[in-house]
Design an enzyme around this catalytic site. Structure first.
Site, PDB file in Angstrom:
ATOM      1  N   ASP A   1      13.411  -6.031  -5.071  1.00 33.29           N
ATOM      2  CA  ASP A   1      13.704  -4.744  -5.708  1.00 33.29           C
ATOM      3  C   ASP A   1      15.214  -4.490  -5.684  1.00 33.29           C
ATOM      4  O   ASP A   1      15.678  -3.382  -5.868  1.00 33.29           O
ATOM      5  CB  ASP A   1      12.936  -3.587  -5.062  1.00 33.29           C
ATOM      6  CG  ASP A   1      13.189  -3.433  -3.573  1.00 33.29           C
ATOM      7  OD1 ASP A   1      14.093  -4.116  -3.048  1.00 33.29           O
ATOM      8  OD2 ASP A   1      12.487  -2.638  -2.923  1.00 33.29           O
TER       9      ASP A   1
ATOM     10  N   LEU B   1      12.427  -6.546  -0.092  1.00 32.50           N
ATOM     11  CA  LEU B   1      12.054  -5.170  -0.438  1.00 32.50           C
ATOM     12  C   LEU B   1      12.830  -4.213   0.460  1.00 32.50           C
ATOM     13  O   LEU B   1      12.868  -4.398   1.673  1.00 32.50           O
ATOM     14  CB  LEU B   1      10.552  -4.943  -0.229  1.00 32.50           C
ATOM     15  CG  LEU B   1       9.576  -5.773  -1.065  1.00 32.50           C
ATOM     16  CD1 LEU B   1       8.152  -5.580  -0.553  1.00 32.50           C
ATOM     17  CD2 LEU B   1       9.658  -5.368  -2.537  1.00 32.50           C
ATOM     18  N   HIS B   2      13.453  -3.187  -0.141  1.00 30.93           N
ATOM     19  CA  HIS B   2      14.141  -2.208   0.693  1.00 30.93           C
ATOM     20  C   HIS B   2      14.153  -0.811   0.076  1.00 30.93           C
ATOM     21  O   HIS B   2      14.459   0.152   0.752  1.00 30.93           O
ATOM     22  CB  HIS B   2      15.587  -2.650   0.946  1.00 30.93           C
ATOM     23  CG  HIS B   2      16.478  -2.506  -0.251  1.00 30.93           C
ATOM     24  ND1 HIS B   2      16.461  -3.416  -1.290  1.00 30.93           N
ATOM     25  CD2 HIS B   2      17.397  -1.570  -0.586  1.00 30.93           C
ATOM     26  CE1 HIS B   2      17.350  -3.040  -2.201  1.00 30.93           C
ATOM     27  NE2 HIS B   2      17.918  -1.922  -1.808  1.00 30.93           N
ATOM     28  N   ARG B   3      13.799  -0.675  -1.207  1.00 33.09           N
ATOM     29  CA  ARG B   3      13.898   0.629  -1.861  1.00 33.09           C
ATOM     30  C   ARG B   3      12.793   1.561  -1.363  1.00 33.09           C
ATOM     31  O   ARG B   3      11.648   1.152  -1.181  1.00 33.09           O
ATOM     32  CB  ARG B   3      13.825   0.480  -3.379  1.00 33.09           C
ATOM     33  CG  ARG B   3      15.028  -0.274  -3.914  1.00 33.09           C
ATOM     34  CD  ARG B   3      15.249  -0.099  -5.385  1.00 33.09           C
ATOM     35  NE  ARG B   3      16.436  -0.839  -5.785  1.00 33.09           N
ATOM     36  CZ  ARG B   3      17.675  -0.363  -5.724  1.00 33.09           C
ATOM     37  NH1 ARG B   3      17.883   0.872  -5.306  1.00 33.09           N
ATOM     38  NH2 ARG B   3      18.697  -1.109  -6.082  1.00 33.09           N
ATOM     39  N   PRO B   4      13.129   2.845  -1.163  1.00 37.31           N
ATOM     40  CA  PRO B   4      12.140   3.808  -0.667  1.00 37.31           C
ATOM     41  C   PRO B   4      10.844   3.816  -1.465  1.00 37.31           C
ATOM     42  O   PRO B   4       9.764   3.955  -0.890  1.00 37.31           O
ATOM     43  CB  PRO B   4      12.879   5.149  -0.783  1.00 37.31           C
ATOM     44  CG  PRO B   4      14.320   4.793  -0.628  1.00 37.31           C
ATOM     45  CD  PRO B   4      14.479   3.450  -1.300  1.00 37.31           C
TER      46      PRO B   4
END
Length: 361
Positions: A282, A208-211
């Site tokens: 993501d 997971l890394h998306r804002p």
């Protein structure tokens, strides 16, 4: 032909590696082609940058602009200022950019303003989501590109809708898959494999890394707790990005199944994916790699710029709610893997096609 290759972030390194190999192959065959590798420094953490150069046998960059982080505008502006000086000092015939990060757009703009031709690898992909910085980068880059190299016929069709000359659109396949095929016999288990007692097809990979998924601490905690419960005894390996780790801070999540690990190098990470039960992510690129390896992938986004991973491959788009993920993952547990295939021209030869085409220009 003198080509300046631009790389800046983890996905770029994976895409540029086979292009370098394809150029060097042509050089060995006597072609008059050379390259200069420029690293913008957009990703500067060793685990996100240096490791990939070493593992993928990418030569050290001829130049590192050392831009590092900042806001979207700060980073883009810093890349443009530094890359302008780079091109003035080292003229070339063509600037080749890959993907859709800030480095891609910034360096394309600088090149065009110096009347240098631009080639865009992975051109034409679209999510339709203008809240994503990457979507803006794609649109701007493609609006000034000279040579478009696409991963799918749909991406080519997107460019035609924008009025791009069909003669400049080249459906070549997927360079990320070139890298995957070139390294499948080199992947190896990470150091924690035995420590965590991992077994093939009995753990889940989470990234997971998306804002939209990680920027709000409470919603991130709810998501992680939901995935932890949903895993139902299967270990969940979560290579956590430094930024996400900072958001969680010292919070005690009391997770039973999720195991936090450092960001992984390419060879370790591909080993983990290849031997996993399923992937929850993501990321867009990971859905391409899971498609080729036949691993079920659940993408926590409301849209994807890689629809072929859904229509042909193993990817399922689940949105950003834990409830949707629980429902669709539950259906997978009940019904098993669905029938899937590999998209056209994802055969490991895209980079060779790109260089063959450029040599004819």
């Amino acid at each position: 032909m003198k080509i300046t290759l631009v790389t800046g972030a983890r996905p770029n390194f994976i895409k540029i590696a086979p292009i370098i190999k394809a150029i060097e192959k042509k050089q060995n065959e006597g072609a008059t082609i050379s390259y200069r590798l420029v690293h913008t420094g957009q990703h500067y953490d060793k685990n996100l940058s240096d490791t990939f150069f070493e593992e993928l046998n990418i030569p050290k960059p001829n130049s590192n602009l050392e831009v590092k982080s900042g806001s979207q505008a700060e980073q883009t502006g810093a890349i443009m200022i530094a890359f302008e000086k780079e091109l003035q000092q080292n003229p070339c015939d063509l600037v080749l950019v890959v993907g859709d990060v800030n480095s891609t757009m910034a360096c394309a703009i600088v090149a065009k303003k110096q009347n240098i031709k631009v080639a865009h690898v992975e051109a034409g992909i679209r999510s339709g989501d203008m809240t994503m910085p990457e979507e803006i980068n794609r649109i701007v880059t493609d609006s000034i590109t000279d040579y478009f190299f696409t991963t799918s016929t749909l991406a080519s069709e997107n460019l035609l809708k924008y009025g791009v000359d069909p003669a400049n659109i080249h459906f070549v396949g997927n360079v990320m898959i070139d890298t995957l095929y070139q390294n499948l016999d080199r992947i190896f288990e990470p150091i924690f494999w035995n420590e965590f007692e991992l077994e093939t097809r009995n753990y889940i990979i989470l990234t997971l890394h998306r804002p939209s998924n990680v920027d709000q601490e409470q919603s991130l905690i709810k998501l992680l707790q939901g995935i932890d419960k949903m895993a139902d005894g299967k270990k969940v390996i979560f290579p956590i990005h430094p930024r996400t780790k900072a958001i969680l801070g010292e919070t005690n999540l009391e997770l039973k199944n999720i195991l936090f690990v450092e960001p992984q190098g390419y060879l370790n990470f591909m080993y983990l994916i290849k031997n996993s039960f399923a992937v929850i992510t993501d990321s867009g690129g990971i859905s391409e790699e899971t498609t080729v390896m036949g691993i079920p992938c659940f993408t926590m986004r409301n849209n994807t710029e890689r629809p072929e991973t859904q229509s042909i491959g193993t990817n399922t788009l689940v949105g950003t709610s834990i409830e949707n993920l629980e429902k669709l993952f539950g259906e997978f547990l009940k019904n098993g893997k669905r029938k899937a295939g590999i998209p056209e021209l994802w055969d490991g030869k895209a980079s060779e096609r790109i260089i063959d085409i450029l040599l004819q220009k």
